[in-house]
Design an enzyme around this catalytic site. Structure first.
Site, short mmCIF file in Angstrom:
data_model
loop_
_atom_site.label_atom_id
_atom_site.label_comp_id
_atom_site.label_asym_id
_atom_site.label_seq_id
_atom_site.Cartn_x
_atom_site.Cartn_y
_atom_site.Cartn_z
N ASN A 1 11.57 -32.82 12.60
CA ASN A 1 12.06 -34.08 12.01
C ASN A 1 11.04 -35.20 12.17
O ASN A 1 10.92 -36.08 11.32
CB ASN A 1 13.39 -34.49 12.62
CG ASN A 1 14.53 -33.65 12.05
OD1 ASN A 1 14.33 -32.92 11.07
ND2 ASN A 1 15.70 -33.71 12.66
N GLY B 1 0.82 -1.21 0.00
CA GLY B 1 0.00 0.00 0.00
C GLY B 1 0.85 1.26 0.00
O GLY B 1 0.43 2.30 -0.52
N GLU C 1 2.46 -8.26 -1.75
CA GLU C 1 1.23 -8.82 -1.16
C GLU C 1 1.06 -10.31 -1.41
O GLU C 1 0.62 -11.06 -0.53
CB GLU C 1 -0.01 -8.09 -1.70
CG GLU C 1 -0.21 -6.70 -1.13
CD GLU C 1 0.52 -5.61 -1.91
OE1 GLU C 1 1.46 -5.95 -2.67
OE2 GLU C 1 0.16 -4.44 -1.75
N ASP D 1 37.69 -25.93 17.30
CA ASP D 1 37.71 -27.30 16.78
C ASP D 1 38.93 -28.01 17.33
O ASP D 1 39.70 -27.43 18.10
CB ASP D 1 37.66 -27.31 15.23
CG ASP D 1 36.94 -28.55 14.71
OD1 ASP D 1 37.40 -29.67 15.03
OD2 ASP D 1 35.94 -28.42 13.99
N SER E 1 20.77 -33.45 16.45
CA SER E 1 19.53 -33.60 15.69
C SER E 1 18.72 -34.79 16.17
O SER E 1 17.54 -34.89 15.86
CB SER E 1 19.82 -33.72 14.20
OG SER E 1 20.95 -34.49 13.96
N LYS F 1 29.93 -35.61 23.05
CA LYS F 1 29.18 -34.43 23.45
C LYS F 1 29.28 -34.23 24.97
O LYS F 1 29.39 -33.09 25.45
CB LYS F 1 27.72 -34.52 23.00
CG LYS F 1 27.58 -34.28 21.47
CD LYS F 1 26.15 -34.13 21.04
CE LYS F 1 25.94 -34.20 19.53
NZ LYS F 1 26.30 -33.04 18.76
N VAL G 1 29.52 -30.64 17.46
CA VAL G 1 30.51 -31.69 17.14
C VAL G 1 29.75 -32.92 16.63
O VAL G 1 28.52 -32.92 16.54
CB VAL G 1 31.38 -32.05 18.37
CG1 VAL G 1 32.19 -30.84 18.82
CG2 VAL G 1 30.55 -32.60 19.52
N GLU H 1 27.73 -36.33 16.01
CA GLU H 1 26.55 -36.83 16.74
C GLU H 1 26.93 -38.06 17.57
O GLU H 1 26.67 -39.20 17.17
CB GLU H 1 25.44 -37.15 15.71
CG GLU H 1 24.09 -37.44 16.30
CD GLU H 1 23.35 -36.20 16.78
OE1 GLU H 1 24.00 -35.18 17.05
OE2 GLU H 1 22.12 -36.27 16.91
N MET I 1 27.74 -27.65 10.18
CA MET I 1 26.75 -26.86 10.93
C MET I 1 27.42 -25.73 11.71
O MET I 1 26.96 -24.60 11.70
CB MET I 1 25.96 -27.75 11.89
CG MET I 1 25.13 -28.81 11.22
SD MET I 1 23.90 -28.17 10.07
CE MET I 1 22.65 -27.56 11.18
P1 NAD Z 1 30.50 -32.28 10.83
O1 NAD Z 1 31.09 -33.62 10.80
O2 NAD Z 1 30.44 -31.50 9.56
O3 NAD Z 1 31.28 -31.38 11.89
C1 NAD Z 1 31.62 -31.79 13.17
C2 NAD Z 1 32.83 -30.99 13.60
O4 NAD Z 1 33.10 -31.24 14.97
C3 NAD Z 1 34.11 -31.34 12.83
O5 NAD Z 1 34.70 -30.16 12.32
C4 NAD Z 1 34.99 -31.95 13.91
O6 NAD Z 1 36.38 -31.72 13.70
C5 NAD Z 1 34.49 -31.25 15.14
N1 NAD Z 1 34.87 -31.93 16.37
C6 NAD Z 1 34.89 -33.25 16.62
N2 NAD Z 1 35.35 -33.46 17.88
C7 NAD Z 1 35.63 -32.26 18.42
C8 NAD Z 1 36.15 -31.83 19.67
N3 NAD Z 1 36.48 -32.70 20.60
N4 NAD Z 1 36.30 -30.51 19.87
C9 NAD Z 1 35.96 -29.62 18.92
N5 NAD Z 1 35.48 -29.98 17.72
C10 NAD Z 1 35.33 -31.28 17.47
O7 NAD Z 1 29.05 -32.45 11.45
P2 NAD Z 1 27.75 -31.55 11.25
O8 NAD Z 1 26.97 -32.05 10.10
O9 NAD Z 1 28.15 -30.14 11.28
O10 NAD Z 1 26.91 -31.91 12.56
C11 NAD Z 1 27.24 -31.41 13.82
C12 NAD Z 1 26.07 -31.60 14.76
O11 NAD Z 1 24.94 -30.94 14.25
C13 NAD Z 1 25.66 -33.05 14.98
O12 NAD Z 1 25.26 -33.20 16.31
C14 NAD Z 1 24.47 -33.20 14.04
O13 NAD Z 1 23.59 -34.20 14.46
C15 NAD Z 1 23.85 -31.84 14.16
N6 NAD Z 1 23.00 -31.46 13.03
C16 NAD Z 1 23.38 -31.73 11.75
C17 NAD Z 1 22.57 -31.36 10.70
C18 NAD Z 1 23.00 -31.62 9.28
O14 NAD Z 1 22.16 -31.54 8.38
N7 NAD Z 1 24.26 -31.92 9.03
C19 NAD Z 1 21.36 -30.71 10.95
C20 NAD Z 1 21.00 -30.42 12.27
C21 NAD Z 1 21.83 -30.80 13.30
#
Ligand code: NAD
Length: 734
Positions: A510, A122, A148, A353, A439, A417, A410, A412, A334
């Site tokens: 999810n 508008g 719109e 990292d 996730s 974790k 980091v 999964e 991520m």
């Molecule tokens: P990725 O493998 O790309 O990255 C993980 C990173 O963590 C790597 O760079 C690794 O070097 C680092 N890492 C490992 N151990 C470590 C430590 N001790 N200290 C510091 N860094 C460390 O994984 P991603 O796909 O980015 O997934 C990461 C998290 O996000 C997981 O929990 C995953 O479930 C969640 N997630 C992923 C998605 C997706 O689509 N990929 C979506 C939502 C959530």
């Protein structure tokens, strides 16, 4: 007047300044419109006034468009009236703006718009009713457009009539159908405006134009006016209309009435004079405003989203605060995305990292994205450098001493974790919050590693982080309201939409999207041809088909989740019917992981093209159905949408999501649930609980447990309730 001031100078030029009090931007409300009607009348009849310049008193914006909440409320009131009375009343109300703007452009005095900032919807339509438009060349926030259709309505203040008469139907469609917003330079090139000038000079220049053009008339009010590019029955113009109808069909599959009505307004309106055209536009506007698609889209895509974007899900008693400093652990796919969007929002980021090279690689992602922005002229180099400088790649956990919030991304893996949580908490301040981007792993379990579980929360981003707008905040058993509130501070600061959900396997998005993929697999197993499944899903309004989606998220990821679920909960807990055997076979027998190894349900070739794999018929348990027994697209659409909506209803019944607004917005932004429905719960509300349950029961009898409705829905049907009626504003689920 409250919203406008008028100052008439010694030359008789009235400067009308739009400056609403107590709002961040000028918008068109019923009150504003009433004042506009009155000053248009006053100016027209005041002999001392020789011409008019309209501008805004806000340096950021001219006018952002209609106040949609007011429009929504007015519609709710009108809904109670009988149809004929409702139509008449709505038409009369909606036509007020057209009448006022038509009176303005035919008042016999020259009128110019000094557009000092963004003019949308508008706002732009007011300026289109001026004889001359000059826009600020030095306002970086300047945007002009008629968006719109993005929330399911049409430009009902004359936009569908004036814009094509100004720049031709083809260009006007291009702007209106996709709600494109353009810069002042682009608007000048297209002929939407006449001139650009520095903001400080706008009013003087507009006044000079008014003085020099005492007999100004709109092009369409001049004799021998011709529609640029030709009208619908001009040989050239006809081409546009022949092209636009199939184009709309291709883009909307007939699901979005706004686009179709815009086309009709232009097609019919250009065959008559502007006055009749404006009446035609108002008739379509009246009709459109009563469609469920408009109501639902305004509610979810505008009102609810806007409220959530401002932290509308914040627990009572918690106030907002600023997040200045964030540490992201895990600089992978991520983590790199989270670091980038945080730095973009002005947050200082430590990106941590296991080694410096991995941390640097995460930062390189931000550098790449910023580089793209600079090369596309969306950002200057200095700004990009400043944003990049906010990200500090490191392996040193002591940086977490300064963090308001830590986001863990980091691998999964539960043990990893837990270790990270402990290491971070050794450094973190007591008030800092720890967020996990897991996730699949329940937050309550992960929080067991924390010495401050009340400050532990799930911050679930979707991939790719910089493109996906939704973030789920997962509340574990011990997560405090304070932690939720701080996580909301973070998500709203990075300009994403947060929803708050409880801790369950798959959380909200999810869990529901699994049902979508599950139906794709079920239909495949029933012998439906893969192309029909994929096409019908897109016709239902989903952005990609279920098989394609499974390829994108990676089949091996689905496979891992199946194996993990089996290990944790036993084989009976395996996801829905056909899904597990198909995904297991795809990985174990065929090594087809999806797009990531160029083979999944599709084959991916190097030139970027993809084709359905020609061996998918092996998954049809009793063979592929003969052609004349294949189901209709309408049936597949229904199955696909019902299965997802029922899962969303189950999430409400279980209290996983508690507010229908969050469930609806989450469904559209999180997994692309057909936006024209207004979201998964609005879809049920629109059908009505009674009819929905009846149809779901029929589907459950033939097509499995995906269609078993929760008791909540049955109860709602028996009481004639809707989700918004039962759980709407401030009436959260138990
Ligand atoms: P990725 O493998 O790309 O990255 C993980 C990173 O963590 C790597 O760079 C690794 O070097 C680092 N890492 C490992 N151990 C470590 C430590 N001790 N200290 C510091 N860094 C460390 O994984 P991603 O796909 O980015 O997934 C990461 C998290 O996000 C997981 O929990 C995953 O479930 C969640 N997630 C992923 C998605 C997706 O689509 N990929 C979506 C939502 C959530």
């Amino acid at each position: 007047m409250k919203h406008f001031t008028i100052e008439t100078d010694k030359d008789g030029i009235a400067l009308v300044t739009f400056n609403s009090p107590d709002v961040t931007m000028n918008v068109l409300s019923a009150e504003v419109l009433a004042e506009m009607v009155s000053w248009v009348e006053q100016i027209g009849s005041d002999e001392a006034v020789k011409g008019v310049v309209i501008t805004s008193g806000r340096d950021n914006a001219f006018c952002a468009g209609a106040e949609l909440s007011g429009l929504g409320n007015a519609m709710a009131d009108l809904a109670k009236l009988p149809a004929e009375e409702r139509n008449a009343k709505l038409y009369t109300e909606l036509f007020k703006m057209n009448a006022a703007l038509r009176a303005l452009e035919t008042c016999g005095k020259p009128v110019a718009a000094a557009i000092n900032g963004l003019a949308l919807g508008g706002g732009l339509e007011i300026t289109l009713a001026c004889h001359y438009r000059i826009a600020a060349s030095d306002n970086t926030k300047m945007k002009l457009g008629l968006p719109e259709a993005m929330v399911g309505v049409l430009p009902g203040g004359g936009g569908t009539q004036r814009l094509p008469r100004l720049i031709g139907a083809m260009n006007a469609f291009d702007l209106m159908m996709q709600g494109k917003m353009i810069t002042a330079d682009k608007a000048l090139a297209l002929g939407v405006i006449h001139e650009t000038a520095p903001g400080a000079e706008l009013v003087e220049k507009a006044k000079a134009w008014v003085k020099a053009n005492p007999d100004a008339k709109q092009p369409w009010d001049q004799e021998k006016f011709k529609i640029p590019g030709g009208g619908p029955y001009h040989p050239a113009g006809a081409q546009t209309f022949m092209g636009v109808a199939p184009m709309i069909r291709k883009n909307t599959y007939g699901n979005y009435p706004a686009q179709r009505y815009i086309m009709s307004c232009v097609y019919e309106g250009l065959q008559v004079d502007i006055d009749a055209g404006l009446r035609i536009e108002c008739r379509y506007f009246t009709k459109l405003m009563q469609r469920p698609e408009s109501r639902n889209m305004i509610r979810s895509l505008f009102l609810s989203k806007q409220s959530l974007d401002k932290g509308g899900a914040r627990p009572a008693g918690q106030s907002s605060g600023e997040i200045k400093n964030v540490a992201v652990i895990g600089a992978g796919f991520m983590g790199a995305g989270v670091a980038y969007v945080s730095a973009m929002a002005g947050i200082e980021v430590a990106l941590v990292d296991v080694d410096q090279a991995a941390a640097e690689k995460g930062k390189a992602f931000a550098a790449g994205e910023l580089g793209k922005r600079v090369s596309r002229k969306k950002m200057d180099q200095a700004k990009a450098d400043a944003i990049l400088a906010r990200i500090t790649p490191t392996t040193d956990y002591t940086v977490m001493k300064d963090a308001d919030l830590v986001v863990e991304a980091v691998f999964e893996n539960r043990e990893l974790k837990a270790k990270i949580t402990k290491m971070a908490e050794e450094q973190m301040q007591e008030t800092a919050v720890f967020g996990s981007n897991t996730s699949t792993l329940p937050i309550t379990g992960l929080a067991e590693a924390s010495k401050r579980p009340e400050n532990f929360i799930g911050i679930h981003f979707f991939s790719p982080v910089h493109k996906m707008m939704l973030v789920e905040l997962i509340v574990g058993e011990k997560t405090s309201d304070y932690a939720i509130s701080r996580a909301l501070d973070f998500v709203t600061k990075i300009r994403k939409t947060p929803i708050v959900v409880s801790d369950t396997r798959g959380f909200y998005a999810n869990r529901c999207v699994m049902r979508y993929i599950g139906q794709g697999m079920a239909l495949l197993a029933e012998g439906v041809t893969p192309a029909l499944i994929e096409n019908a899903a897109r016709m239902a309004g989903m952005p990609v088909g279920p098989l394609s989606l499974q390829d994108e998220v990676a089949i091996d990821l689905g496979y891992k989740i199946i194996k993990q679920t089996e290990a944790d909960l036993g084989p009976d807990a395996l996801p829905m019917g056909a899904t597990a055997p198909i995904l297991i076979a795809m990985i174990e027998k065929h090594d087809r992981k999806g797009r990531k190894n160029s083979k999944g349900f599709y084959n991916y070739s190097k030139d970027g093209k993809k084709r359905l794999w020609d061996k998918l018929d092996q998954f049809a348990i009793n063979g592929v159905l003969p052609e004349d027994e294949q189901p209709t697209p309408a049936y597949i659409k229904e199955r696909i949408l019902y299965a997802q909506a029922i899962e969303a209803a189950r999430c409400m019944a279980e209290g996983i999501v508690q507010d229908p607004r969050e469930a609806d917005v989450g469904s559209i932004l999180g997994w692309g649930f057909a936006p024209y429905t207004g979201g998964a719960l609005s879809y049920i509300d629109t059908i009505g609980a009674v009819d929905f349950v009846k149809r779901a029961d029929e589907l459950a009898a033939t097509s499995g447990e995906a269609f078993d409705v929760p008791d909540l829905l049955r109860e709602m049907a028996s009481k004639g309730e809707s989700f918004y009626g039962r759980f709407g504003k401030d009436k959260k689920a138990a």
